[in-house]
Design a protein around this motif. Sequence first.
Motif, PDB file in Angstrom:
ATOM      1  N   PRO A  66       0.843  -1.199   0.000  1.00 31.16           N
ATOM      2  CA  PRO A  66       0.000   0.000   0.000  1.00 31.16           C
ATOM      3  C   PRO A  66       0.881   1.253   0.000  1.00 31.16           C
ATOM      4  CG  PRO A  66       0.091  -0.960   2.186  1.00 31.16           C
ATOM      5  CD  PRO A  66       0.819  -1.904   1.294  1.00 31.16           C
ATOM      6  N   GLU A  67       0.321   2.328  -0.539  1.00 31.15           N
ATOM      7  CA  GLU A  67       1.072   3.571  -0.617  1.00 31.15           C
ATOM      8  C   GLU A  67       1.343   4.174   0.739  1.00 31.15           C
ATOM      9  OE1 GLU A  67       2.250   3.517  -4.220  1.00 31.15           O
ATOM     10  OE2 GLU A  67       2.436   5.441  -3.226  1.00 31.15           O
ATOM     11  N   LEU A  68       0.371   4.059   1.595  1.00 30.36           N
ATOM     12  CA  LEU A  68       0.519   4.712   2.903  1.00 30.36           C
ATOM     13  C   LEU A  68       0.478   3.673   4.014  1.00 30.36           C
ATOM     14  CD1 LEU A  68      -2.173   7.407   2.185  1.00 30.36           C
ATOM     15  CD2 LEU A  68       0.274   7.829   2.208  1.00 30.36           C
ATOM     16  N   SER A  79       2.897   2.868   6.210  1.00 29.69           N
ATOM     17  CA  SER A  79       4.107   2.198   6.673  1.00 29.69           C
ATOM     18  C   SER A  79       5.124   3.232   7.099  1.00 29.69           C
ATOM     19  CB  SER A  79       4.675   1.334   5.546  1.00 29.69           C
ATOM     20  OG  SER A  79       5.933   0.857   5.913  1.00 29.69           O
ATOM     21  N   ASP A 133       9.278   4.608   3.442  1.00 32.87           N
ATOM     22  CA  ASP A 133       8.922   5.167   2.156  1.00 32.87           C
ATOM     23  C   ASP A 133       8.446   4.036   1.235  1.00 32.87           C
ATOM     24  OD1 ASP A 133      10.736   7.411  -0.089  1.00 32.87           O
ATOM     25  OD2 ASP A 133       8.778   6.435  -0.251  1.00 32.87           O
ATOM     26  N   ALA A 134       7.308   4.265   0.566  1.00 35.62           N
ATOM     27  CA  ALA A 134       6.742   3.225  -0.295  1.00 35.62           C
ATOM     28  C   ALA A 134       7.729   2.758  -1.355  1.00 35.62           C
ATOM     29  CB  ALA A 134       5.467   3.739  -0.941  1.00 35.62           C
ATOM     30  N   GLN A 135       8.607   3.648  -1.772  1.00 36.69           N
ATOM     31  CA  GLN A 135       9.610   3.298  -2.788  1.00 36.69           C
ATOM     32  C   GLN A 135      10.457   2.108  -2.354  1.00 36.69           C
ATOM     33  OE1 GLN A 135      10.427   4.792  -5.634  1.00 36.69           O
ATOM     34  NE2 GLN A 135       9.291   6.722  -5.595  1.00 36.69           N
TER      35      GLN A 135
END
Lengths: 121, 722, 173
Positions: free
Chosen positions: C124-126, C128, C131-133
């Motif tokens: 998921p993008e958010l 965590s 950084d999603a990258q």
Amino acid sequence: MAKSVLTVDDSASIRQMVAFTLKGAGYDVVEAVDGMDGLQKAKTKPFNLILSDQNMPKMDGLTLIKSLRALAQYKTVPILMLTTESSEGMKAQGKTAGATGWLVKPFDPQKLLEVVKKVIG
Amino acid sequence: MTVDMSQFYQVFFEEAGEHLSNMENLLLSLDIESPEQEDLNAIFRAAHSIKGGSATFGFTDIAEVTHILESLLDRIRNGELALQKDMVDVFLRAGDILKDQLAAHQNNEESDTEAARGVCEELTRWQHSDESAAPASTAQPPENPPPADTDTAAEQRYTITFTPSSSPAEHGVHMENMAAELEKLGAVDILAEGSAENPVWRFALTTAAPEEAIREPFDFFAQPADVVIEPAPPAQAAAEEEQGYGFFTDIASPEPAEEEAEQGYGFFTDVDAVRKTAEEEAQGYGFFEKIEPPQETPPTAASGGGAGRRDVGQPKGDAASPGKRPSDKAATAAQTESIRVSVEKVDQLINLVGELVITQAMVAQTANKLPPDVYETLQVSLSQLEHNTRDLQESVMSIRMMPISFVFSRFPRVVRDLSSKLNKQVELKTVGEGTELDKGLIEKLSDPLTHLVRNSLDHGVESPEKRLAAGKPAKGTITLRASHQGGNVVIEVIDDGAGMDREKILAKAKERGIPVSDTIPDQEVWQLIFEAGFSTAEVVTDVSGRGVGMDVVKRNIIHGMGGRIEMESHSGAGTRIIIRLPLTLAILDGMSVSVGGDIFITPLTYIVESLKPREEDIKTVSGRGRVVYVRGEYVTLLPLHEVFNIQPVVAEPQDGILVLVEAEGKKVALFVDELVGQHQVVIKSLETNFRKVAGISGATIMGDGKVALILDISSLVRLSQG
Amino acid sequence: MAPEATQETMDEVTPHLSQECLTFTLGAEEYGIDILKVQEIRGYEYEAVTRIANSPEFIKGVINLRGIIVPIVDMRIKFSLGEPEYNQFTVVIILNVNHRIVGMVVDSVSDVIALTPEQIRPAPELGSIMDAQLLTGLGTIDDRMLILVDIEKLMNSPEMALMDDAAAELAGA
């Protein structure tokens, strides 16, 4: 028992090429870096054939051949002179010194094998 | 079987490189008026060697150049052509071309064929500079020249057939004499020897002498009618040329000769006989084709002419039994033998020994904690272990040590070329060429040192006119001196030129906005020229003057080699540049200090002294922190706990220790808690796995296994100033 | 600079191969990293760490790992996961990423799991801390959810302050 060849040349790259080629064909090869080294090594064990360059420091090829011929065990052992030119003068000097024959540089591995086989089989 | 030649290339490249180096050195040291014969021979051999190898391995461009070079050198060493200075210049240039060609082959690039051709033409011109006769072969690939009669215009090959009048028993002596006589005339081949059954002898003789002269030696031994002299067919010789080899066999029968002609090799004796002899030897007996009478005088050793000529037969016994090999006189190696080893292997060895040193230190440390009686028994062995380890380390480090002559050797050439270009007369002196330093340093020293020498030549040494006007000899001197001084290698570049101009440098510094006062000591003024872009040169030559060099030099020396650079100069008298380098890159002599419980290592070479200051010697200078009065000067105090943000054990300098260090002409007093000890440490890289840390130059592992950081003194000094 | 083929890209090429991960816990979450990047797992010896001046707090210092100097980072500090404890259970994962050796302190190490592509979903993008990258996906096995991290990218990233800018460029951060 494998035939043994002594190659005398002050150029490491040429020595290695000769050694590699002949070893690959089943000969035992010992390298010497100049005439004096060649003479010493020749005395330490019997060789079936000696290949000698001409222009070397400490003792040149012709002197080496003459010195070898003065030794009892090398009176008749074939010695080939490796020469960069086959002028009559060079040939004559070689023959006088006692060489069995000559091989002109540059030579390729095939030729080398051909000649060696012809001499010692 | 096909042999891959490329496996020998690397060896050839290295070999050729060495030959070229050697050749250049010899050329530079040649006395043009009366060159040493042995030097000329050595130069010839170097070119000859390169030619042989390059031809064998197919580097025809190199072979081409070396072929002409070699021929020209041959003429000079034989005394046929006189050596001249311009010739040496061409030789040096040819050497450069060859270097480029080698590099091109090594890196799979193109070399400059134009330049090569140019040099070949020049060499050829010199080759024929004294000839008015028909030109000999010019730039050709080193195949053998066609028929023998072009060797020298006047030589001719003859076949001589003669039947001696004397009885066979007298042959021996007569033949020797006659052979000697013939040899005086030219090259002699025995084509056929006379024997009891067939007394006819045949010779081949290559000579320029007229027929009467050829007849002379035979006069005593045969009737004129029994001596037949005919011009020999050159064709057979030519054919043999093509095949590339030959045997000194009976050329009376032309067919086998022609066969040999295609072959490229030849034999002087009956090859089959030779092989048969060898086979026979193996089986322990054999027969001779010709049995010489037993009173055949054994050839005298080293006899030039007579010995080799005959098929010398001797009783088998001597040759066949390996057991009776004459014992070698103990091969007293008058020459030292060497082995080529790859650098990686040596480095690996050094690393391993470094680890051993650390481990040994750890063992010693742990042993210290043992109860005293147990420790006693171990004491001797541990001591011995340390001793052995140190010896091993020294030994191994010395493998990488090379004499500095490897770096110095390029300078005669550099100075020669540059002084020519700048129209200055400069003599180069080198002292201490045998001084050894680590191979890694040698490589890194070359560029900065070159820059410094060029700089001296360009800006230091004045033109001959200026020098004479100043009452100096027209010829200037640049001295390169190397020596060991207390754990360092010291390299100096000294010139007797104009020296540095203090005022000019200060003016330039101010111009560039560098904060300087007029009263700073000379040492600091000289250091200014290492600032980037700094140059007081009036004329920017392409040699130096753009100011890009000196800062790079300093960076290389300090950061690249862990060394230091200082200058001394006297107006009108000259300049001295002093470079100090550690003996090796891997080991450091250091003083360990403690700050807030953390251990730091201070390289010993920077330490001036350590002291416990008195409270009254410590002053505060507003805006600049604190200074300490020591030996007549005020030195800035640099508390390491502030630099590294550590909670120190000791708050005030007078309760701790000051370590006075000096770098780049400036002094700083490092304030630490206490001194721990002096150690020789193995330098470990911090940057392999981490980034560069300010004020730290590396790390090491102490006896307790912990990591200690090594201080970067130059950057700490710089930090304290700004 | 051509990036080294990661396990993930290899999986794209050969989808039927499963990926082996080492799983560890940081705070409340469980993470998974490519097992090939893990050199060894050690206990944390507090006294053996040499501090490095003026470094970020999460860089504890360097240790001597059989003769090599290795930096140690504490991920719990980096991601502000409360007060880190250092006791006999504290674990350091020694990583070998692109020939650089780095140690990272985590709460605990679980096990090595092989994940098949079916078990991996996109991250998921958010939500965590990372950084999603840097994430390569979410792995589910039994009722555990593993946050899959590209540990090499993480260690090379400038925020970890482990490398000079030049070196970072070379590593393709």
